[in-house]
Design a protein around this motif. Structure first.
Motif, short mmCIF file in Angstrom:
data_model
loop_
_atom_site.label_atom_id
_atom_site.label_comp_id
_atom_site.label_asym_id
_atom_site.label_seq_id
_atom_site.Cartn_x
_atom_site.Cartn_y
_atom_site.Cartn_z
N GLU A 19 -10.34 -15.53 -23.48
CA GLU A 19 -10.08 -16.94 -23.19
C GLU A 19 -9.48 -17.11 -21.80
O GLU A 19 -9.91 -17.97 -21.02
CB GLU A 19 -9.12 -17.50 -24.25
N VAL A 20 -8.50 -16.26 -21.47
CA VAL A 20 -7.85 -16.33 -20.16
C VAL A 20 -8.86 -16.02 -19.06
O VAL A 20 -8.92 -16.71 -18.04
CB VAL A 20 -6.64 -15.37 -20.09
N SER A 21 -9.69 -15.03 -19.29
CA SER A 21 -10.72 -14.65 -18.32
C SER A 21 -11.69 -15.80 -18.09
O SER A 21 -12.02 -16.13 -16.95
CB SER A 21 -11.47 -13.41 -18.81
N ARG A 22 -12.14 -16.40 -19.15
CA ARG A 22 -13.10 -17.51 -19.07
C ARG A 22 -12.52 -18.70 -18.32
O ARG A 22 -13.17 -19.31 -17.49
CB ARG A 22 -13.52 -17.90 -20.49
N GLU A 23 -11.25 -19.01 -18.58
CA GLU A 23 -10.62 -20.20 -18.00
C GLU A 23 -10.10 -19.99 -16.58
O GLU A 23 -9.92 -20.96 -15.85
CB GLU A 23 -9.52 -20.71 -18.91
N THR A 24 -9.84 -18.72 -16.19
CA THR A 24 -9.30 -18.46 -14.86
C THR A 24 -10.30 -17.83 -13.91
O THR A 24 -10.10 -17.88 -12.70
CB THR A 24 -8.08 -17.51 -14.93
N GLY A 25 -11.33 -17.21 -14.46
CA GLY A 25 -12.28 -16.48 -13.63
C GLY A 25 -11.82 -15.08 -13.28
O GLY A 25 -12.49 -14.36 -12.54
N ILE A 26 -10.68 -14.66 -13.82
CA ILE A 26 -10.19 -13.30 -13.59
C ILE A 26 -11.02 -12.34 -14.44
O ILE A 26 -11.26 -12.59 -15.62
CB ILE A 26 -8.69 -13.17 -13.95
N ASN A 27 -11.43 -11.24 -13.83
CA ASN A 27 -12.24 -10.24 -14.52
C ASN A 27 -11.53 -9.76 -15.79
O ASN A 27 -10.34 -9.48 -15.78
CB ASN A 27 -12.49 -9.07 -13.57
N ARG A 28 -12.30 -9.65 -16.87
CA ARG A 28 -11.73 -9.20 -18.15
C ARG A 28 -11.10 -7.82 -18.06
O ARG A 28 -10.06 -7.55 -18.66
CB ARG A 28 -12.83 -9.16 -19.21
N ASN A 29 -11.74 -6.92 -17.30
CA ASN A 29 -11.20 -5.56 -17.17
C ASN A 29 -9.84 -5.57 -16.47
O ASN A 29 -8.95 -4.81 -16.83
CB ASN A 29 -12.18 -4.66 -16.43
N THR A 30 -9.70 -6.43 -15.48
CA THR A 30 -8.41 -6.56 -14.79
C THR A 30 -7.34 -7.03 -15.76
O THR A 30 -6.24 -6.47 -15.82
CB THR A 30 -8.53 -7.55 -13.61
N LEU A 31 -7.66 -8.06 -16.54
CA LEU A 31 -6.70 -8.57 -17.53
C LEU A 31 -6.38 -7.51 -18.58
O LEU A 31 -5.24 -7.37 -19.00
CB LEU A 31 -7.25 -9.83 -18.20
N HIS A 32 -7.40 -6.77 -18.99
CA HIS A 32 -7.21 -5.72 -20.00
C HIS A 32 -6.24 -4.65 -19.47
O HIS A 32 -5.35 -4.20 -20.19
CB HIS A 32 -8.56 -5.11 -20.37
N ARG A 33 -6.42 -4.26 -18.20
CA ARG A 33 -5.51 -3.25 -17.62
C ARG A 33 -4.08 -3.79 -17.51
O ARG A 33 -3.12 -3.06 -17.76
CB ARG A 33 -6.03 -2.80 -16.26
N LEU A 34 -3.94 -5.06 -17.15
CA LEU A 34 -2.59 -5.64 -17.10
C LEU A 34 -1.99 -5.71 -18.50
O LEU A 34 -0.81 -5.39 -18.70
CB LEU A 34 -2.65 -7.05 -16.48
N TYR A 35 -2.78 -6.13 -19.45
CA TYR A 35 -2.34 -6.28 -20.84
C TYR A 35 -1.85 -4.94 -21.40
O TYR A 35 -0.83 -4.87 -22.08
CB TYR A 35 -3.51 -6.81 -21.68
N ASN A 36 -2.58 -3.87 -21.09
CA ASN A 36 -2.24 -2.53 -21.59
C ASN A 36 -1.35 -1.74 -20.65
O ASN A 36 -1.06 -0.57 -20.90
CB ASN A 36 -3.52 -1.75 -21.89
N GLU A 37 -0.93 -2.37 -19.56
CA GLU A 37 -0.05 -1.76 -18.56
C GLU A 37 -0.62 -0.47 -17.98
O GLU A 37 0.09 0.50 -17.78
CB GLU A 37 1.35 -1.53 -19.14
N THR A 38 -1.92 -0.48 -17.71
CA THR A 38 -2.56 0.68 -17.08
C THR A 38 -3.02 0.37 -15.66
O THR A 38 -3.56 1.25 -14.99
CB THR A 38 -3.77 1.16 -17.92
N ALA A 39 -2.80 -0.85 -15.20
CA ALA A 39 -3.20 -1.24 -13.84
C ALA A 39 -2.33 -0.52 -12.83
O ALA A 39 -1.12 -0.41 -12.99
CB ALA A 39 -3.08 -2.75 -13.67
N THR A 40 -2.97 0.00 -11.78
CA THR A 40 -2.22 0.66 -10.71
C THR A 40 -2.07 -0.23 -9.49
O THR A 40 -1.23 0.00 -8.64
CB THR A 40 -2.90 1.98 -10.29
N ARG A 41 -2.93 -1.25 -9.40
CA ARG A 41 -2.80 -2.24 -8.33
C ARG A 41 -3.47 -3.54 -8.79
O ARG A 41 -4.42 -3.52 -9.57
CB ARG A 41 -3.41 -1.74 -7.03
N VAL A 42 -2.93 -4.63 -8.27
CA VAL A 42 -3.45 -5.95 -8.63
C VAL A 42 -3.45 -6.80 -7.38
O VAL A 42 -2.47 -6.81 -6.63
CB VAL A 42 -2.56 -6.63 -9.71
#
Length: 75
Positions: A19-42
């Motif tokens: 839902e957040v991806s659809r409404e913001t245009g942010i890539n789902r994979n980026t949101l998934h990495r933030l959600y799971n705290e695996t993102a190394t850069r944003v």
């Protein structure tokens, strides 16, 4: 270490990554990495878009957590 509170925020609001991806245009994979705290850069524009969409401040989304990483930097 930087902690991301996206999973808690979305859980409290009963929102899904798709839902957040659809409404913001942010890539789902980026949101998934933030959600799971695996993102190394944003990208800053992603952080800004997410904060504006959720109507929160950056400090509500991210937090510096003291721990092993900080101790290693100081040594």
């Amino acid at each position: 270490m930087i902690k991301c509170h996206l999973s808690r925020i979305l859980g409290e609001r009963k929102q899904k990554i798709a839902e957040v991806s659809r409404e913001t245009g942010i890539n789902r994979n980026t949101l998934h990495r933030l959600y799971n705290e695996t993102a190394t850069r944003v990208e800053l524009d992603v952080i800004e878009t997410l904060c504006r969409y959720l109507d929160i401040q950056i400090g509500e989304l991210f937090e510096i957590e003291e721990g092993d990483t900080q101790e290693k930097v100081e040594q």
